[in-house]
Write a protein that holds these residues in place. Structure first.
Motif, PDB file in Angstrom:
ATOM      1  N   GLU A 157       5.838 -54.089  91.661  1.00 48.57           N
ATOM      2  CA  GLU A 157       4.585 -53.392  91.379  1.00 48.57           C
ATOM      3  C   GLU A 157       3.579 -54.270  90.652  1.00 48.57           C
ATOM      4  O   GLU A 157       2.385 -53.935  90.562  1.00 48.57           O
ATOM      5  N   LEU A 158       4.029 -55.434  90.131  1.00 51.12           N
ATOM      6  CA  LEU A 158       3.141 -56.347  89.418  1.00 51.12           C
ATOM      7  C   LEU A 158       2.626 -57.482  90.308  1.00 51.12           C
ATOM      8  O   LEU A 158       1.908 -58.354  89.825  1.00 51.12           O
ATOM      9  N   LEU A 159       2.983 -57.471  91.580  1.00 52.40           N
ATOM     10  CA  LEU A 159       2.503 -58.523  92.479  1.00 52.40           C
ATOM     11  C   LEU A 159       0.977 -58.534  92.503  1.00 52.40           C
ATOM     12  O   LEU A 159       0.324 -57.492  92.561  1.00 52.40           O
ATOM     13  N   CYS A 160       0.415 -59.726  92.483  1.00 54.62           N
ATOM     14  CA  CYS A 160      -1.039 -59.864  92.476  1.00 54.62           C
ATOM     15  C   CYS A 160      -1.410 -61.097  93.289  1.00 54.62           C
ATOM     16  O   CYS A 160      -0.873 -62.182  93.058  1.00 54.62           O
ATOM     17  N   VAL A 161      -2.316 -60.934  94.253  1.00 53.48           N
ATOM     18  CA  VAL A 161      -2.838 -62.052  95.042  1.00 53.48           C
ATOM     19  C   VAL A 161      -4.346 -61.887  95.112  1.00 53.48           C
ATOM     20  O   VAL A 161      -4.853 -60.781  95.304  1.00 53.48           O
ATOM     21  N   SER A 162      -5.083 -62.987  94.919  1.00 56.13           N
ATOM     22  CA  SER A 162      -6.540 -62.882  94.872  1.00 56.13           C
ATOM     23  C   SER A 162      -7.185 -64.152  95.383  1.00 56.13           C
ATOM     24  O   SER A 162      -6.681 -65.260  95.173  1.00 56.13           O
ATOM     25  N   TRP A 163      -8.320 -63.978  96.073  1.00 54.66           N
ATOM     26  CA  TRP A 163      -9.095 -65.107  96.561  1.00 54.66           C
ATOM     27  C   TRP A 163     -10.015 -65.622  95.465  1.00 54.66           C
ATOM     28  O   TRP A 163     -10.582 -64.845  94.694  1.00 54.66           O
ATOM     29  N   ALA A 164     -10.198 -66.919  95.422  1.00 56.55           N
ATOM     30  CA  ALA A 164     -11.185 -67.511  94.511  1.00 56.55           C
ATOM     31  C   ALA A 164     -12.580 -67.163  95.026  1.00 56.55           C
ATOM     32  O   ALA A 164     -12.892 -67.418  96.188  1.00 56.55           O
ATOM     33  N   PRO A 165     -13.427 -66.573  94.181  1.00 55.64           N
ATOM     34  CA  PRO A 165     -14.754 -66.168  94.662  1.00 55.64           C
ATOM     35  C   PRO A 165     -15.698 -67.331  94.933  1.00 55.64           C
ATOM     36  O   PRO A 165     -16.655 -67.177  95.687  1.00 55.64           O
ATOM     37  N   ALA A 166     -15.448 -68.480  94.330  1.00 55.54           N
ATOM     38  CA  ALA A 166     -16.385 -69.597  94.456  1.00 55.54           C
ATOM     39  C   ALA A 166     -15.754 -70.841  95.057  1.00 55.54           C
ATOM     40  O   ALA A 166     -16.344 -71.925  95.003  1.00 55.54           O
ATOM     41  N   LEU A 167     -14.553 -70.725  95.631  1.00 54.69           N
ATOM     42  CA  LEU A 167     -13.891 -71.850  96.291  1.00 54.69           C
ATOM     43  C   LEU A 167     -13.451 -71.411  97.677  1.00 54.69           C
ATOM     44  O   LEU A 167     -12.833 -70.350  97.843  1.00 54.69           O
ATOM     45  N   GLN A 168     -13.714 -72.194  98.668  1.00 55.78           N
ATOM     46  CA  GLN A 168     -13.367 -71.848 100.035  1.00 55.78           C
ATOM     47  C   GLN A 168     -11.864 -72.034 100.270  1.00 55.78           C
ATOM     48  O   GLN A 168     -11.306 -73.100  99.986  1.00 55.78           O
ATOM     49  N   GLY A 169     -11.205 -70.992 100.779  1.00 56.39           N
ATOM     50  CA  GLY A 169      -9.809 -71.108 101.173  1.00 56.39           C
ATOM     51  C   GLY A 169      -8.838 -71.299 100.038  1.00 56.39           C
ATOM     52  O   GLY A 169      -7.751 -71.856 100.229  1.00 56.39           O
ATOM     53  N   CYS A 170      -9.147 -70.825  98.844  1.00 52.45           N
ATOM     54  CA  CYS A 170      -8.281 -71.007  97.685  1.00 52.45           C
ATOM     55  C   CYS A 170      -7.891 -69.646  97.129  1.00 52.45           C
ATOM     56  O   CYS A 170      -8.750 -68.759  96.975  1.00 52.45           O
ATOM     57  N   LEU A 171      -6.612 -69.448  96.855  1.00 51.17           N
ATOM     58  CA  LEU A 171      -6.154 -68.177  96.311  1.00 51.17           C
ATOM     59  C   LEU A 171      -5.085 -68.396  95.255  1.00 51.17           C
ATOM     60  O   LEU A 171      -4.474 -69.462  95.165  1.00 51.17           O
ATOM     61  N   ALA A 172      -4.852 -67.349  94.450  1.00 49.58           N
ATOM     62  CA  ALA A 172      -3.831 -67.382  93.398  1.00 49.58           C
ATOM     63  C   ALA A 172      -2.890 -66.220  93.583  1.00 49.58           C
ATOM     64  O   ALA A 172      -3.275 -65.158  94.111  1.00 49.58           O
ATOM     65  N   LEU A 173      -1.653 -66.393  93.146  1.00 47.58           N
ATOM     66  CA  LEU A 173      -0.681 -65.310  93.212  1.00 47.58           C
ATOM     67  C   LEU A 173       0.195 -65.325  91.966  1.00 47.58           C
ATOM     68  O   LEU A 173       0.413 -66.360  91.341  1.00 47.58           O
ATOM     69  N   SER A 174       0.701 -64.148  91.594  1.00 50.64           N
ATOM     70  CA  SER A 174       1.568 -64.001  90.424  1.00 50.64           C
ATOM     71  C   SER A 174       2.443 -62.776  90.612  1.00 50.64           C
ATOM     72  O   SER A 174       2.287 -62.011  91.567  1.00 50.64           O
ATOM     73  N   GLY A 175       3.369 -62.574  89.650  1.00 49.10           N
ATOM     74  CA  GLY A 175       4.256 -61.424  89.698  1.00 49.10           C
ATOM     75  C   GLY A 175       5.697 -61.769  89.986  1.00 49.10           C
ATOM     76  O   GLY A 175       6.541 -60.877  90.095  1.00 49.10           O
ATOM     77  N   PHE A 176       6.015 -63.069  90.114  1.00 46.83           N
ATOM     78  CA  PHE A 176       7.383 -63.493  90.395  1.00 46.83           C
ATOM     79  C   PHE A 176       8.101 -63.998  89.147  1.00 46.83           C
ATOM     80  O   PHE A 176       9.320 -63.940  89.063  1.00 46.83           O
ATOM     81  N   ASP A 177       7.355 -64.508  88.194  1.00 44.35           N
ATOM     82  CA  ASP A 177       7.920 -65.006  86.936  1.00 44.35           C
ATOM     83  C   ASP A 177       6.772 -65.138  85.940  1.00 44.35           C
ATOM     84  O   ASP A 177       5.799 -64.395  86.015  1.00 44.35           O
ATOM     85  N   GLY A 178       6.869 -66.084  85.032  1.00 46.94           N
ATOM     86  CA  GLY A 178       5.827 -66.260  84.031  1.00 46.94           C
ATOM     87  C   GLY A 178       4.765 -67.260  84.418  1.00 46.94           C
ATOM     88  O   GLY A 178       4.114 -67.833  83.542  1.00 46.94           O
ATOM     89  N   THR A 179       4.571 -67.472  85.714  1.00 47.65           N
ATOM     90  CA  THR A 179       3.605 -68.463  86.182  1.00 47.65           C
ATOM     91  C   THR A 179       2.561 -67.827  87.087  1.00 47.65           C
ATOM     92  O   THR A 179       2.742 -66.730  87.620  1.00 47.65           O
ATOM     93  N   VAL A 180       1.461 -68.566  87.253  1.00 47.14           N
ATOM     94  CA  VAL A 180       0.428 -68.235  88.239  1.00 47.14           C
ATOM     95  C   VAL A 180       0.303 -69.432  89.167  1.00 47.14           C
ATOM     96  O   VAL A 180       0.098 -70.564  88.703  1.00 47.14           O
ATOM     97  N   HIS A 181       0.450 -69.216  90.471  1.00 40.71           N
ATOM     98  CA  HIS A 181       0.369 -70.286  91.452  1.00 40.71           C
ATOM     99  C   HIS A 181      -0.987 -70.270  92.138  1.00 40.71           C
ATOM    100  O   HIS A 181      -1.506 -69.193  92.471  1.00 40.71           O
ATOM    101  N   ILE A 182      -1.535 -71.449  92.380  1.00 44.07           N
ATOM    102  CA  ILE A 182      -2.778 -71.586  93.124  1.00 44.07           C
ATOM    103  C   ILE A 182      -2.484 -72.363  94.406  1.00 44.07           C
ATOM    104  O   ILE A 182      -1.829 -73.406  94.371  1.00 44.07           O
ATOM    105  N   TYR A 183      -2.955 -71.835  95.534  1.00 47.04           N
ATOM    106  CA  TYR A 183      -2.727 -72.443  96.839  1.00 47.04           C
ATOM    107  C   TYR A 183      -4.052 -72.708  97.538  1.00 47.04           C
ATOM    108  O   TYR A 183      -5.016 -71.943  97.389  1.00 47.04           O
ATOM    109  N   SER A 184      -4.077 -73.765  98.312  1.00 47.03           N
ATOM    110  CA  SER A 184      -5.165 -74.002  99.244  1.00 47.03           C
ATOM    111  C   SER A 184      -4.662 -73.654 100.637  1.00 47.03           C
ATOM    112  O   SER A 184      -3.605 -74.147 101.069  1.00 47.03           O
ATOM    113  N   THR A 185      -5.397 -72.804 101.340  1.00 46.07           N
ATOM    114  CA  THR A 185      -4.973 -72.385 102.682  1.00 46.07           C
ATOM    115  C   THR A 185      -5.537 -73.291 103.768  1.00 46.07           C
ATOM    116  O   THR A 185      -5.329 -73.024 104.953  1.00 46.07           O
TER     117      THR A 185
END
Length: 339
Positions: free
Chosen positions: A237-265
């Motif tokens: 229920e804590l899963l979170c995925v979001s697009w960067a509003p000012a970067l093309q093709g970049c998103l972040a995800l969290s909810g798996f542990d104590g980290t936030v991951h950033i990916y380029s698609t």
């Protein structure tokens, strides 16, 4: 055969007297007491439990035939006893249901109950689907002032248009979706009032599956990947995925542990993902600050509960964790060509 008990004899005597006193009498034994009696479209009746055990049924019942007949028809010759309401569909609520209302013109139900003032939105299962579980929402976002997108925890997507009250919901087909997983939804933050269809949706599963979807064609994903997460989310229920509003093709995800991951698609394609042998997608940055300090009084490691991009600073994010920590951080891009 054992003789009837005194209670059974009293019940039978009451039934005989009732034949002369009631025009109609139908008795249904619920598995748990209810505080809800709500009629839904089609003459169905909804009931729901209000216990504290965390598994309260929400049931949609079909009334007995005699209650569906017109009043001008003659009454039955006998009074039925037993399960004369038929179960049409149902599911379980994780919290007590103190109030339930049907949304007019839709197949949606809204429930409320302790421990807080949160509202739960449910989709009634279509007729003939037996005891299919109602789906909780994992995300809801407005696409423009009149349109919104709803995502169920099992990955169901529905478009809603407030300008069409008779039939506002339109389910979207996702035949490629992995069943049995919890899913969350990410839409670009600047979608409202803009050309939202230019930015794909991001669907994240509790096992780290990530799919990019075009709302105009949901029959197959634009791209998919397996994110490099430590394992299935301990709190989907804590899963979170979001697009960067000012970067093309970049998103972040969290909810798996104590980290936030950033990916380029950039460079992702439809053949990369959990249906193939492609390698895991590698994050371009990992915020690990919440790993230091666990949830108070539990001894468990901290888990990121949510994150959010800064609306104007491209690489600045905020994140919160079960430890109570709130971080604001800016990540550095080592290679300008990576995003």
């Amino acid at each position: 055969m054992e003789p009837p008990s005194a209670e059974e004899e009293a019940e039978a005597e009451w039934m005989l007297r009732a034949l002369r006193r009631y025009g109609e009498l139908h008795c249904f034994e619920l598995q748990a007491p209810t505080r809800v009696l709500e009629w839904t479209p089609g003459g169905r009746l909804c009931v729901a439990g209000y216990g504290q055990g965390g598994a309260n049924e929400i049931l949609q019942l079909v009334p007995p035939q005699t209650l569906q007949l017109r009043e001008t028809q003659p009454p039955p010759q006998s009074l039925p006893w037993g399960r004369d309401f038929q179960l049409l569909s149902g599911g379980f609520s994780p919290r007590p249901v103190h109030s339930l209302k049907a949304v007019p013109g839709t197949s949606l139900l809204v429930t409320s109950g302790p421990p807080d003032a949160t509202l739960q939105l449910w989709q009634l299962a279509p007729q003939g689907s037996g005891c299919a579980s109602c789906a909780l929402l994992s995300a809801l976002t407005f696409l423009d002032p009149c349109s919104l997108l709803l995502c169920g925890t099992e990955g169901q997507l529905c478009l809603a248009d407030v300008r069409q009250p008779p039939c506002p919901l339109r389910p979207l087909a996702l035949p490629w979706l992995c069943p049995g997983l919890h899913w969350s939804l990410g839409v670009r933050g600047e979608a409202v009032g803009s050309s939202w269809h230019c930015q794909p949706l991001a669907l994240l599963s509790s096992k780290g599956h990530l799919a990019l979807v075009d709302l105009r064609k949901t029959s197959e994903p634009l791209a998919s990947a397996c994110c490099k997460v430590p394992g299935a989310s301990p709190a989907p229920e804590l899963l979170c995925v979001s697009w960067a509003p000012a970067l093309q093709g970049c998103l972040a995800l969290s909810g798996f542990d104590g980290t936030v991951h950033i990916y380029s698609t950039q460079g992702w394609h439809s053949s990369q993902g959990w249906h193939s042998s492609a390698a895991q997608a590698e994050p371009i940055f990992i915020h690990q600050g919440h790993q230091f300090g666990g949830a108070p009084g539990t001894g468990a490691p901290a888990l990121v509960t949510t994150h959010s991009w800064h609306p104007e600073q491209p690489r600045t994010l905020l994140s919160a964790a079960t430890s109570g920590a709130l971080h604001a951080w800016q990540w550095l891009q080592p290679d300008a060509s990576s995003v």
